[in-house]
Design an enzyme around this catalytic site. Structure first.
Site, PDB file in Angstrom:
ATOM      1  N   ASP A 197       0.809  -1.230   0.000  1.00 52.94           N
ATOM      2  CA  ASP A 197       0.000   0.000   0.000  1.00 52.94           C
ATOM      3  C   ASP A 197       0.842   1.281   0.000  1.00 52.94           C
ATOM      4  OD1 ASP A 197      -2.081  -1.845   0.476  1.00 52.94           O
ATOM      5  OD2 ASP A 197      -2.051  -1.491   2.631  1.00 52.94           O
ATOM      6  N   GLU A 200     -11.395   0.191  -3.285  1.00 49.53           N
ATOM      7  CA  GLU A 200     -10.516   0.720  -2.229  1.00 49.53           C
ATOM      8  C   GLU A 200      -9.305   1.381  -2.892  1.00 49.53           C
ATOM      9  OE1 GLU A 200      -9.418  -2.713   0.154  1.00 49.53           O
ATOM     10  OE2 GLU A 200      -8.219  -3.577  -1.447  1.00 49.53           O
TER      11      GLU A 200
HETATM   12  O1  FUB Z   1      -3.248  -3.483   3.562  1.00 53.80           O
HETATM   13  C1  FUB Z   1      -4.554  -3.684   4.018  1.00 53.80           C
HETATM   14  C2  FUB Z   1      -5.532  -3.332   2.952  1.00 53.80           C
HETATM   15  O2  FUB Z   1      -5.298  -4.148   1.816  1.00 53.80           O
HETATM   16  C3  FUB Z   1      -5.447  -1.935   2.417  1.00 53.80           C
HETATM   17  O3  FUB Z   1      -5.916  -0.955   3.285  1.00 53.80           O
HETATM   18  C4  FUB Z   1      -6.205  -2.122   1.166  1.00 53.80           C
HETATM   19  O4  FUB Z   1      -6.150  -1.073   0.261  1.00 53.80           O
HETATM   20  C5  FUB Z   1      -5.594  -3.393   0.639  1.00 53.80           C
HETATM   21  O5  FUB Z   1      -4.378  -3.157  -0.027  1.00 53.80           O
END
Ligand code: FUB
Length: 323
Positions: free
Chosen positions: A12, A221
């Site tokens: 991320d 996301e």
């Molecule tokens: O790393 C945890 C979660 O997985 C992140 O917040 C999301 O975007 C995904 O990458």
């Protein structure tokens, strides 16, 4: 393309140019032993490191160590997920996703005097915050925070007025508009929302909203915002279809018109990125699970050059999962 931190698992990425150097703010994956499930409990991260570099393609990547630990966040429950950092008036603000003691994801802020930290957490999360994956974007002296994530990221628990549904949440019908990410201007002190968060509208090229069943294009996301040639590029992950996509607009609030795929699926369930310009080139920082042999909770940071066509469209990059 290269892996940036071959000796540890990081994911991320958010990358910014501060004081002439690039700083990387990733999530820190580790083998916590929590079983994999649909709500992402296996992403059980507990601290953040910061990295810096001054040569993207070959240079050494410096590890500044642990800059914030979950045990030093007063309101912490569990799971330090994606974060981002912004600079204002000599201070650096780390925005992070974390579950509170009631297992509700909130957005927190921690402050430092230097880009490499250490960061000190505020006593409480941002008032009225929820869900995950903050991205902070500065435009003409104002800072905007984009955030949200479906499924384990809990965005479906909130209506468009940002109130939690009493029944624990809902998904729209297939032909209705997909659940949007949110954007809000930050307060002058960078510690709170300055306004009620607004939905980030994603439209197709005909001007119709991207619908809930359009899993190849709808927001899931990993919000990121950057500007190129005066246009605002909102990019994100489609989650269960594993694309990084982008949409463009004329201002930070949108609406944004869907343009295409930046990165096809990688090895590992999640895909998450940032886009940054450095020394006249553009780069896509992201992660995959190739080095861990496909363990989706053990991801590794990568960087690859990102190229635009003359009309401002982004050339699609092939991810590590070649079907
Ligand atoms: O790393 C945890 C979660 O997985 C992140 O917040 C999301 O975007 C995904 O990458």
């Amino acid at each position: 393309m290269r892996y940036l931190v071959p000796d540890d698992y990081m994911a991320d990425p958010a990358v910014h140019l501060f004081n002439g150097k690039l700083y990387i703010y990733p999530s820190h994956d580790w083998e916590s032993g929590v079983a994999e499930d649909d709500t992402g409990d296996h992403f059980n991260m507990k601290d953040y490191h910061v990295f810096s570099l001054d040569d993207v393609e070959n240079g050494k990547v410096a590890d500044h160590g642990v800059v914030l630990d979950v045990k030093d966040i007063p309101w912490a429950g569990r799971q330090l997920w994606d974060s981002d950092v912004a600079h204002k008036n000599g201070k650096y603000y780390l925005y992070f996703s974390l579950k509170d003691k009631n297992d509700i994801f909130r957005l927190g802020v921690a402050v430092a005097d230097r880009p490499e930290g250490p960061f000190k957490a505020q006593p409480d999360p941002i008032r009225g915050s929820f869900s995950i994956d903050p991205c902070v974007f500065e435009d003409n002296g104002s800072h905007y925070i984009y955030y949200g994530g479906l499924w384990g990221g809990q965005l479906q628990r909130y209506n468009l007025k940002n109130k939690a549904y009493e029944n624990g949440g809902t998904y729209p019908a297939n032909n209705e508009s997909a659940i949007p990410s949110r954007v809000a201007k930050l307060s002058g002190d960078m510690l709170q929302f300055a306004e009620e968060p607004r939905p980030v509208a994603l439209l197709d090229k005909g001007g119709s909203p991207i619908t809930a069943s359009d899993n190849n294009r709808r927001f899931f996301e990993a919000s990121w915002m950057h500007k190129y040639n005066g246009k605002y590029y909102f990019s994100y992950s489609t989650g269960d279809t594993h694309f990084l996509c982008y949409a463009t607009g004329d201002n930070p609030y949108g609406p944004f018109t869907y343009q295409g795929v930046i990165l096809t699926p990688v090895v590992g369930w999640t895909t998450h990125h940032c886009i940054t310009e450095y020394k006249g080139k553009w780069y896509l920082f992201h992660h995959d699970s190739v080095p861990s042999g496909g363990k989706t909770w053990l991801r590794s940071l990568k960087v690859t050059e990102l190229k635009y066509n003359n009309d401002g469209s982004i050339q699609t990059i092939e991810g590590s999962l070649k079907i």
